[in-house]
Design a protein around this motif. Structure first.
Motif, PDB file in Angstrom:
ATOM      1  N   UNK A  20      -0.582 -20.603 -41.301  1.00 21.39           N
ATOM      2  CA  UNK A  20      -1.417 -21.742 -40.948  1.00 21.39           C
ATOM      3  C   UNK A  20      -0.752 -23.056 -41.361  1.00 21.39           C
ATOM      4  N   UNK A  21      -0.239 -23.094 -42.605  1.00 19.21           N
ATOM      5  CA  UNK A  21       0.415 -24.304 -43.092  1.00 19.21           C
ATOM      6  C   UNK A  21       1.676 -24.598 -42.277  1.00 19.21           C
ATOM      7  N   UNK A  22       2.471 -23.548 -42.019  1.00 27.46           N
ATOM      8  CA  UNK A  22       3.722 -23.746 -41.273  1.00 27.46           C
ATOM      9  C   UNK A  22       3.427 -24.263 -39.870  1.00 27.46           C
ATOM     10  N   UNK A  23       2.472 -23.650 -39.191  1.00 24.74           N
ATOM     11  CA  UNK A  23       2.107 -24.078 -37.836  1.00 24.74           C
ATOM     12  C   UNK A  23       1.531 -25.490 -37.839  1.00 24.74           C
ATOM     13  N   UNK A  36      -2.505 -10.873 -41.048  1.00 21.06           N
ATOM     14  CA  UNK A  36      -2.622 -11.501 -42.364  1.00 21.06           C
ATOM     15  C   UNK A  36      -1.312 -11.433 -43.152  1.00 21.06           C
ATOM     16  N   UNK A  37      -0.445 -10.461 -42.836  1.00 23.18           N
ATOM     17  CA  UNK A  37       0.782 -10.325 -43.627  1.00 23.18           C
ATOM     18  C   UNK A  37       2.043 -10.762 -42.868  1.00 23.18           C
ATOM     19  N   UNK A  38       1.859 -11.396 -41.702  1.00 23.54           N
ATOM     20  CA  UNK A  38       3.038 -11.856 -40.949  1.00 23.54           C
ATOM     21  C   UNK A  38       3.688 -13.031 -41.693  1.00 23.54           C
ATOM     22  N   UNK A  39       5.022 -13.037 -41.715  1.00 16.76           N
ATOM     23  CA  UNK A  39       5.733 -14.141 -42.380  1.00 16.76           C
ATOM     24  C   UNK A  39       5.585 -15.419 -41.565  1.00 16.76           C
ATOM     25  N   UNK A  40       5.455 -16.578 -42.234  1.00  9.86           N
ATOM     26  CA  UNK A  40       5.312 -17.845 -41.515  1.00  9.86           C
ATOM     27  C   UNK A  40       6.410 -18.045 -40.461  1.00  9.86           C
ATOM     28  N   UNK A  41       7.651 -17.709 -40.825  1.00 13.61           N
ATOM     29  CA  UNK A  41       8.751 -17.921 -39.869  1.00 13.61           C
ATOM     30  C   UNK A  41       8.557 -17.086 -38.601  1.00 13.61           C
ATOM     31  N   UNK A  93       5.542 -16.047 -37.505  1.00 12.54           N
ATOM     32  CA  UNK A  93       4.336 -16.589 -36.861  1.00 12.54           C
ATOM     33  C   UNK A  93       4.670 -17.796 -35.984  1.00 12.54           C
ATOM     34  N   UNK A  94       5.669 -18.583 -36.433  1.00  9.90           N
ATOM     35  CA  UNK A  94       6.042 -19.781 -35.677  1.00  9.90           C
ATOM     36  C   UNK A  94       6.570 -19.437 -34.281  1.00  9.90           C
ATOM     37  N   UNK A  95       7.132 -18.236 -34.149  1.00  7.50           N
ATOM     38  CA  UNK A  95       7.734 -17.856 -32.862  1.00  7.50           C
ATOM     39  C   UNK A  95       6.723 -17.307 -31.865  1.00  7.50           C
ATOM     40  N   UNK A  96       5.500 -16.990 -32.347  1.00  4.06           N
ATOM     41  CA  UNK A  96       4.475 -16.449 -31.438  1.00  4.06           C
ATOM     42  C   UNK A  96       3.757 -17.623 -30.761  1.00  4.06           C
ATOM     43  N   UNK A  97       4.033 -17.811 -29.479  1.00  2.44           N
ATOM     44  CA  UNK A  97       3.571 -19.018 -28.780  1.00  2.44           C
ATOM     45  C   UNK A  97       2.130 -18.925 -28.288  1.00  2.44           C
ATOM     46  N   UNK A  98       1.618 -17.688 -28.176  1.00  3.97           N
ATOM     47  CA  UNK A  98       0.288 -17.545 -27.559  1.00  3.97           C
ATOM     48  C   UNK A  98      -0.749 -16.966 -28.515  1.00  3.97           C
ATOM     49  N   UNK A  99      -0.504 -17.119 -29.826  1.00  2.00           N
ATOM     50  CA  UNK A  99      -1.486 -16.612 -30.796  1.00  2.00           C
ATOM     51  C   UNK A  99      -2.702 -17.533 -30.849  1.00  2.00           C
ATOM     52  N   UNK A 100      -3.835 -16.999 -31.267  1.00  3.84           N
ATOM     53  CA  UNK A 100      -5.048 -17.817 -31.393  1.00  3.84           C
ATOM     54  C   UNK A 100      -4.798 -18.967 -32.371  1.00  3.84           C
ATOM     55  N   UNK A 101      -4.037 -18.697 -33.445  1.00  6.08           N
ATOM     56  CA  UNK A 101      -3.774 -19.741 -34.440  1.00  6.08           C
ATOM     57  C   UNK A 101      -2.928 -20.864 -33.831  1.00  6.08           C
ATOM     58  N   UNK A 102      -1.936 -20.482 -33.027  1.00  7.77           N
ATOM     59  CA  UNK A 102      -1.097 -21.476 -32.368  1.00  7.77           C
ATOM     60  C   UNK A 102      -1.937 -22.316 -31.403  1.00  7.77           C
ATOM     61  N   UNK A 103      -2.811 -21.645 -30.631  1.00 10.31           N
ATOM     62  CA  UNK A 103      -3.587 -22.374 -29.623  1.00 10.31           C
ATOM     63  C   UNK A 103      -4.588 -23.356 -30.241  1.00 10.31           C
ATOM     64  N   UNK A 104      -5.175 -23.002 -31.417  1.00 14.57           N
ATOM     65  CA  UNK A 104      -6.082 -23.985 -32.038  1.00 14.57           C
ATOM     66  C   UNK A 104      -5.290 -25.197 -32.541  1.00 14.57           C
ATOM     67  N   UNK A 105      -4.086 -24.940 -33.057  1.00 11.98           N
ATOM     68  CA  UNK A 105      -3.240 -26.058 -33.508  1.00 11.98           C
ATOM     69  C   UNK A 105      -2.862 -26.937 -32.307  1.00 11.98           C
ATOM     70  N   UNK A 106      -2.476 -26.281 -31.189  1.00 11.98           N
ATOM     71  CA  UNK A 106      -2.146 -27.036 -29.974  1.00 11.98           C
ATOM     72  C   UNK A 106      -3.310 -27.934 -29.552  1.00 11.98           C
ATOM     73  N   UNK A 107      -4.526 -27.393 -29.657  1.00  7.98           N
ATOM     74  CA  UNK A 107      -5.704 -28.159 -29.224  1.00  7.98           C
ATOM     75  C   UNK A 107      -5.827 -29.457 -30.012  1.00  7.98           C
ATOM     76  N   UNK A 108      -5.509 -29.410 -31.327  1.00  4.04           N
ATOM     77  CA  UNK A 108      -5.563 -30.632 -32.136  1.00  4.04           C
ATOM     78  C   UNK A 108      -4.392 -31.556 -31.778  1.00  4.04           C
TER      79      UNK A 108
END
Lengths: 366, 366
Positions: free
Chosen positions: A123-126, A84-89, A91-106
């Motif tokens: 979430x907004x940055x991704x 919850x407290x990770x900086x957006x920048x 978060x963008x570098x984590x390629x296999x996070x659940x948040x990244x994978x849901x965005x990829x799915x869309x």
């Protein structure tokens, strides 16, 4: 069939087999709250097909406990999660996070929308990088529904864009109108621009310019003009458009004031024996009021202006609140929210000129 | 003695014989409300000496009806009045309006402060030109007191400055602190800067810069940092500083939300027989709450940063509300509000540098 779908997913082909991709790892309640919320949502949306992304080891036993959720979900494992407290920048570098994978799915056309109770900034940055903005929209905005004396009101932006120009405000009006149609079911929602006065000369240049463009646009019949802070709860217009700084402050000021009012009324009922008796008399009416104001009913801020439906559930919500966020996302998917924006933009760009498009291109690349 | 005073007035010498100069012609209620309000104020401030400016023919019979008001008032005739919808630029050209004459009385040292229920825009414009800003202050701000769960809170700016830079915000903090000392009687008021998040990196450049200056200033111990919309009613800080656009929207959003909450509770008590019975049981507690929230108690927005006390009563208020505005003005006069700001600024300018002073000079000449 299941096997084939699975291979589709792995290849990342444009199968669009899921209504929503849900991030199981976001929010204070984690997968427990998300899966319990999906079990509630399953009753309301039996036809929904959910791609549930997260730590498979934690998700399997939870789905076994909630067979209703299991019936609509397909699990996809994500090796990591965004805190919850990770900086957006970061978060963008984590390629296999659940948040990244849901965005990829869309982005890959597997799902039409995303729901997460996770880190809003990430979430907004991704979403901007992976899902990207709609053609003709320079910046996504955060929208939400809030109660008014005349019915629900759509307000945006609520903090995605601290600084805005007139083009952004015009785009917010377009997106807010489409959102009110899709989620509130209004055939012709009215639009107000938040200002310090209702007179035409009030406010700064960007507000006056946005008002001028809207008055000459295909939305002119729905454009009410300037509204003030008290017009939000008065329900003067169905959509209230403002920059992200003002919208965020107004939303939180309203919530704070409602909390103070509730506290005062609790005191009336608890400070004396007469008060406690009175409480018993009006309890049913108070419960109805509480339900009506239930923040969970208004859970689900939405990032609009993206190539997909992106709904943010409040991080601290419970299963009922998460289910509400899923409701909002399903409404937007079912009512073709983005198609509504696209149609409107086609008619708007002739007026606001190519400047909006140019700005949009530049922003989505940046 | 009376005769001599009168001649002092006519000569415009620095007699400072009046606590306040009151514009009798402003507001929806006109002189009737103003004189009735002064009769109420006379009980609370028997030592006050009021220069009452307006249409003498209308004022004389009203003062005859309100002997308490007559006891503290000296009438000065003004041939004209500023209407509620007159543009500030037009109002500036009217040399003999009641609003102009009360401002003149302060500028010429006859009175320490001004109260009017008239046209806000005209009032601010006239105050800037006639009374002028304090040395070291670039722009006056509009401040008001609003209720919170922990006690009253001072908020500024509420609309005098739609756009602000970091210097303005720092000055608002200085003025807000002095105001909270004078009117709320707090020995060491805490200060918050309104933002979209409490973290240091939130918001725009001007907010971060203002925060940095305040953290290194003599106010550093009282500076809490950033606060959010919900902190206003939570009473997180005694003073909430923001630009005039955001402050105006936040104030009106809070008022609107409180109105919606009251409406909902009225419904609880009126929608059934049980509700009406319950109302009888809790009426005293509800009345206390209503008194506590009474907007008349919070009447009196104040223009701070001027060479005199300038209090704006709400145009639509009644006699009790007007008396509250007089209360605020008397508090500021009695507690030497402006001396408080002057002292603080002497210690601040070393930090914020000559830039504030330079800006101040430029603005007051403009």
């Amino acid at each position: 069939m299941n096997r084939m779908e699975r291979s589709d997913e792995l290849c990342g082909e444009q199968s669009e087999s899921f209504s929503l991709a849900v991030d199981a790892m976001g929010g204070d309640g984690g997968p427990e709250t998300v899966v319990a919320g999906l079990a509630l949502a399953a009753d309301r949306h039996p036809g929904a097909r959910i791609l549930l992304v997260g730590d498979e080891k934690r998700l399997r036993p939870l789905l076994a406990k909630h067979p209703k959720a299991a019936a609509i979900c397909t699990v996809r494992h994500a090796p990591s999660a965004i805190s919850m407290d990770m900086k957006p920048t970061t978060a963008l570098r984590v390629r296999d996070s659940s948040l990244r994978l849901v965005m990829n799915a869309v982005a890959e056309g597997e799902a039409t929308g995303v729901v997460s109770a996770g880190n809003s900034g990430a979430m907004l940055a991704l979403a901007k990088i992976v899902i990207k903005t709609l053609p003709g929209i320079s910046r996504p905005a955060m929208a939400a529904i809030s109660p008014s004396m005349k019915g629900d009101v759509v307000m945006l932006d609520l903090g995605a864009n601290v600084a805005c120009d007139w083009r952004n405000l015009v785009e917010f009006a377009v997106m807010g109108e489409a959102f009110a149609k899709a989620v509130l079911g209004l055939p012709s929602p009215s639009i107000g621009l938040l200002n310090v006065g209702a007179e035409e000369l009030k406010g700064d240049e960007k507000l006056r310019q946005a008002a001028e463009v809207l008055r000459e646009s295909p939305l002119s019949n729905q454009f009410h003009g300037f509204v003030e802070g008290h017009d939000i709860t008065a329900g003067t217009t169905d959509v209230v458009v403002t920059d992200g700084f003002t919208g965020n402050v107004a939303l939180k000021t309203g919530e704070g004031t409602m909390k103070m009012a509730s506290g005062l009324f609790r005191q009336v009922f608890s400070s004396s024996l007469a008060g406690r008796l009175a409480y018993l008399l009006v309890r049913p009416a108070l419960e109805r009021m509480k339900d009506w104001l239930d923040p969970r009913r208004y859970n689900g801020a939405v990032f609009v202006g993206l190539n997909g439906v992106v709904v943010k559930s409040h991080g601290g919500t419970d299963a009922e609140g998460f289910a509400s966020a899923v409701d909002v996302a399903m409404d937007m998917v079912t009512h073709h929210f983005n198609e509504g924006i696209r149609d409107r933009l086609t008619h708007m760009t002739s007026l606001t000129g190519s400047r909006i498009n140019a700005e949009g291109e530049r922003q989505s690349v940046a």
